[in-house]
Design a protein around this motif. Sequence first.
Motif, mmCIF file in Angstrom:
data_model
loop_
_atom_site.group_PDB
_atom_site.id
_atom_site.type_symbol
_atom_site.label_atom_id
_atom_site.label_comp_id
_atom_site.label_asym_id
_atom_site.label_seq_id
_atom_site.Cartn_x
_atom_site.Cartn_y
_atom_site.Cartn_z
ATOM 1 N N CYS A 33 13.344 46.658 75.731
ATOM 2 C CA CYS A 33 12.873 46.779 74.346
ATOM 3 C C CYS A 33 11.952 45.577 74.178
ATOM 4 C CB CYS A 33 14.037 46.738 73.363
ATOM 5 S SG CYS A 33 15.031 48.235 73.320
ATOM 6 N N ASP A 34 12.336 44.601 73.360
ATOM 7 C CA ASP A 34 11.605 43.333 73.320
ATOM 8 C C ASP A 34 11.965 42.514 74.560
ATOM 9 O OD1 ASP A 34 10.442 43.903 70.869
ATOM 10 O OD2 ASP A 34 12.090 43.005 69.742
ATOM 11 N N GLU A 89 18.489 54.281 74.576
ATOM 12 C CA GLU A 89 17.294 53.424 74.510
ATOM 13 C C GLU A 89 16.525 53.666 73.211
ATOM 14 O OE1 GLU A 89 13.175 52.549 77.018
ATOM 15 O OE2 GLU A 89 14.756 53.755 77.939
ATOM 16 N N CYS A 122 16.127 50.629 70.684
ATOM 17 C CA CYS A 122 14.765 50.102 70.600
ATOM 18 C C CYS A 122 14.052 50.610 69.366
ATOM 19 C CB CYS A 122 13.973 50.490 71.850
ATOM 20 S SG CYS A 122 14.597 49.735 73.364
ATOM 21 N N ARG A 123 14.730 51.452 68.578
ATOM 22 C CA ARG A 123 14.205 52.028 67.338
ATOM 23 C C ARG A 123 12.883 52.733 67.563
ATOM 24 N NH1 ARG A 123 17.408 49.235 63.168
ATOM 25 N NH2 ARG A 123 18.355 47.465 64.176
ATOM 26 N N ARG A 124 12.891 53.605 68.558
ATOM 27 C CA ARG A 124 11.673 54.376 68.873
ATOM 28 C C ARG A 124 11.722 55.739 68.278
ATOM 29 N NH1 ARG A 124 11.601 52.453 75.104
ATOM 30 N NH2 ARG A 124 10.929 50.369 74.657
#
Length: 179
Positions: free
Chosen positions: A65-66, A173, A177-179
């Motif tokens: 993610c980050d 994920e 990862c807030r996708r």
Amino acid sequence: MLAACQTKEQKNNDTVRHGLTDTVADTSAAILKADTAVDTITYIKQKVEHINTQNIQPEHTEFMCDERMKVDRYFENGKLVKISVDFGTVGDVYAKEDYYYDNGKLIFKYEFVEGGPACEGCIKKNEYRSYVADNKVIKYLKDKNQERCRTCVFEPKAKENKLIKAKSNQEIEAILCRR
């Protein structure tokens, strides 16, 4: 019909008696609720201890993610009972969280945070514990001291509730990862 025949004094006495009964009933309900909360917290502690002492091999996944995130999911008898998320270090803060489940519902959340901008020259550590019943926090601790919860209700869209429904590493994920 009898009530209409009562004297004013009798009506006042009934009101006092009913008021006292209502107060006793309210107090009893509050005590019962408190006893239930204590019992629930005891149950949660026992459940968490049971999960942590079982020799259950995790299903492990990692993704970016980050930072590189590591996720371990623990199953007992085919049911998801724990998810551990290592968020890694973002800036000067390291964080990890554990979510515990019972019959598909969140019962406990543990958060560990180390570092941060307000801590120059030291290693600041904080632990947060949320005891949860019906998606509401019933007890919240910061560093073993009871405090007001930061998140007091876990909505269906909360990551802790969405993760238990995730079937694939890609879904996990996407949630984290807030996708």
